[in-house]
Design a protein around this motif. Structure first.
Motif, short mmCIF file in Angstrom:
data_model
loop_
_atom_site.label_atom_id
_atom_site.label_comp_id
_atom_site.label_asym_id
_atom_site.label_seq_id
_atom_site.Cartn_x
_atom_site.Cartn_y
_atom_site.Cartn_z
N PHE A 46 0.91 -1.28 -0.06
CA PHE A 46 0.01 -0.03 -0.09
C PHE A 46 0.72 1.18 0.35
O PHE A 46 1.73 1.49 0.76
CB PHE A 46 -0.98 0.00 1.40
N GLY A 47 0.53 2.18 -1.11
CA GLY A 47 1.37 3.17 -1.13
C GLY A 47 1.20 4.28 0.17
O GLY A 47 2.46 4.68 0.78
N PRO A 48 0.06 4.36 0.60
CA PRO A 48 0.06 5.37 1.87
C PRO A 48 0.78 4.87 3.11
O PRO A 48 0.95 5.63 4.03
CB PRO A 48 -1.53 5.41 2.07
N THR A 49 0.75 3.58 3.11
CA THR A 49 1.60 3.17 4.48
C THR A 49 3.08 3.16 4.68
O THR A 49 3.75 2.43 3.50
CB THR A 49 1.15 1.57 4.61
N ILE A 64 -2.02 -3.51 16.32
CA ILE A 64 -0.83 -2.91 15.52
C ILE A 64 -0.81 -1.60 15.50
O ILE A 64 -1.59 -0.71 16.19
CB ILE A 64 -1.31 -3.28 13.85
N ARG A 65 0.44 -0.97 15.05
CA ARG A 65 0.74 0.32 15.17
C ARG A 65 0.98 0.63 13.60
O ARG A 65 2.09 -0.10 12.99
CB ARG A 65 1.89 0.83 15.88
N LEU A 66 0.52 1.72 12.96
CA LEU A 66 0.64 2.13 11.75
C LEU A 66 1.16 3.48 11.64
O LEU A 66 0.88 4.23 12.49
CB LEU A 66 -0.61 2.15 10.70
N TRP A 67 2.14 3.85 10.56
CA TRP A 67 2.57 5.08 10.29
C TRP A 67 2.00 5.26 8.69
O TRP A 67 2.41 4.44 7.79
CB TRP A 67 3.95 5.26 10.36
N ALA A 68 1.33 6.13 8.42
CA ALA A 68 0.79 6.39 7.04
C ALA A 68 0.57 7.84 6.62
O ALA A 68 0.36 8.51 7.48
CB ALA A 68 -0.45 5.56 6.77
N PHE A 69 0.63 7.94 5.55
CA PHE A 69 0.27 9.37 4.73
C PHE A 69 -1.14 9.50 4.92
O PHE A 69 -1.96 8.84 4.64
CB PHE A 69 0.56 9.49 3.54
N ALA A 70 -1.72 11.04 5.41
CA ALA A 70 -2.98 11.26 5.11
C ALA A 70 -2.65 12.75 4.80
O ALA A 70 -2.37 13.59 5.36
CB ALA A 70 -3.52 11.36 6.58
N CYS A 144 -9.65 9.50 3.93
CA CYS A 144 -10.37 8.52 4.03
C CYS A 144 -10.75 8.04 2.67
O CYS A 144 -10.05 6.85 2.31
CB CYS A 144 -11.50 8.37 4.86
N ASP A 145 -10.90 8.80 1.82
CA ASP A 145 -11.17 8.43 0.46
C ASP A 145 -9.89 8.33 -0.44
O ASP A 145 -10.09 6.99 -1.01
CB ASP A 145 -11.93 9.76 -0.29
N ARG A 146 -9.04 8.92 -0.43
CA ARG A 146 -7.74 9.15 -1.01
C ARG A 146 -6.89 7.76 -0.71
O ARG A 146 -6.52 6.98 -1.50
CB ARG A 146 -6.88 10.43 -0.78
N ASN A 147 -6.88 7.49 0.76
CA ASN A 147 -6.07 6.48 1.01
C ASN A 147 -7.04 4.82 0.65
O ASN A 147 -6.11 4.01 0.24
CB ASN A 147 -5.92 6.52 2.55
#
Length: 327
Positions: A46-49, A64-70, A144-147
């Motif tokens: 996944f690109g955003p992650t 879990i812990r996530l770092w992602a683009f928003a 939310c829509d983009r990701n």
């Protein structure tokens, strides 16, 4: 940690917004489910992650812990997930959200179709910290829509590779033992990448920003052996014992490249490991080398190119941090 997958996708009490994104994937539902379930591989899929960590796993329940683009910003949060391989679903709920999100949850729901394809439905329910703040609400809606749109497209692309995926994905590492080196100085050498053009022969330019402590973005020009210059962009997460990165501007033959610099204290020094995970782009390989590309040779070529630069960086870091050692 338990969550009822029968309620997957149903909004929790107090949720103000609900949205569902869908896509049809030309792959068996089990194969699609496996990609959704393995959160540790999300940065490559996944690109955003940017980075994902599994903090606990027991009886199909995980934290879990996530770092992602928003919306272009790197955010992080902790979630609880319930995995249901029999029902082909994963429900999730953020345990600790990142403002302006007050609460968010949802589910991945997979349904195998009569023609062998899989319908993927990604549900979200959420609430803003301030529901009267229209700008914040719109910000969450866009993120939310983009990701979701990007993740579903990436999920389809990865699942439809089928058995080829295993030939295109690989990981490797290089390790440098640094006896006598000061561990803090080694870490500082790799952390201060803005100084690499003065310190590393293969780096001709590097622009570094760190708007948030521990989250760096960098754009780097690298000199290849043939004299050509390659520009890459990355985001880096700087933890006390490691530096994690994901390339966001990639060489044309890759669809994903993530890595880590790992620091292990040893008696009298430190051991530093450079770890890479790469996914090659079959279309780019075919365009560059023809339809009968030898994937094994392509993996070796990429591994050699990345490894040379990593090993050079490690050697210079050792020399910089070891009293009396010359480069």
């Amino acid at each position: 940690m338990a969550e009822n997958t029968a309620d997957a996708g149903r909004p929790a009490a107090g949720a103000a917004h609900e949205v569902t994104h869908t896509i049809t994937v030309a792959a068996p539902a089990k194969a699609v489910y496996d990609l959704v379930a393995d959160v540790t591989a999300w940065p490559q899929v996944f690109g955003p992650t940017v980075h994902a960590e599994r903090l606990g796993l027991a009886d199909g329940q995980e934290r879990i812990r996530l770092w992602a683009f928003a919306n272009g910003e790197v955010r992080n949060w902790t979630s609880l997930r319930q995995l249901d391989p029999a029902g082909l679903g994963v429900s999730f709920r953020q345990e600790r959200s990142s403002s302006p999100v007050a609460a968010m949850g949802g589910a991945w729901r997979l349904t195998e179709q009569a023609d062998g394809t899989t319908l993927v439905e990604l549900d979200h329910y959420w609430r803003a910290v301030d529901e009267d703040d229209e700008q914040a609400v719109r910000w969450i809606e866009r993120a939310c829509d983009r990701n979701s749109t990007a993740e579903l497209a990436a999920l389809r692309a990865a699942a439809e590779l089928g058995d080829t995926a295993g030939e295109l994905s690989f990981s490797f590492e290089d390790t440098e033992e640094m006896p006598g080196a000061d561990a803090a100085a080694v870490y500082a050498f790799l952390h201060r990448s803005d100084l690499w053009p003065q310190r590393l022969p293969h780096v001709s330019r590097l622009d570094l920003t760190e708007d948030e402590d521990g989250v760096q973005t960098m754009e780097m020009d690298t000199l290849a052996a043939d004299g050509s210059v390659h520009t890459t962009k990355s985001v880096r997460l700087c933890f006390p014992d490691r530096i994690v990165y994901k390339q966001t501007g990639l060489p044309p033959v890759m669809t994903a490249h993530t890595g880590q610099w790992l620091f292990t204290p040893v008696e009298g020094g430190v051991r530093v490991t450079s770890r890479h995970s790469v996914v090659l782009d079959p279309a780019a390989l075919a365009a560059a080398f023809g339809p009968d590309t030898d994937y094994a040779q392509a993996r070796t070529t990429v591994r050699d190119a990345l490894g040379i630069n990593s090993r050079t960086t490690l050697r210079h870091a050792r020399a910089h941090a070891t009293p009396g050692e010359n480069q």
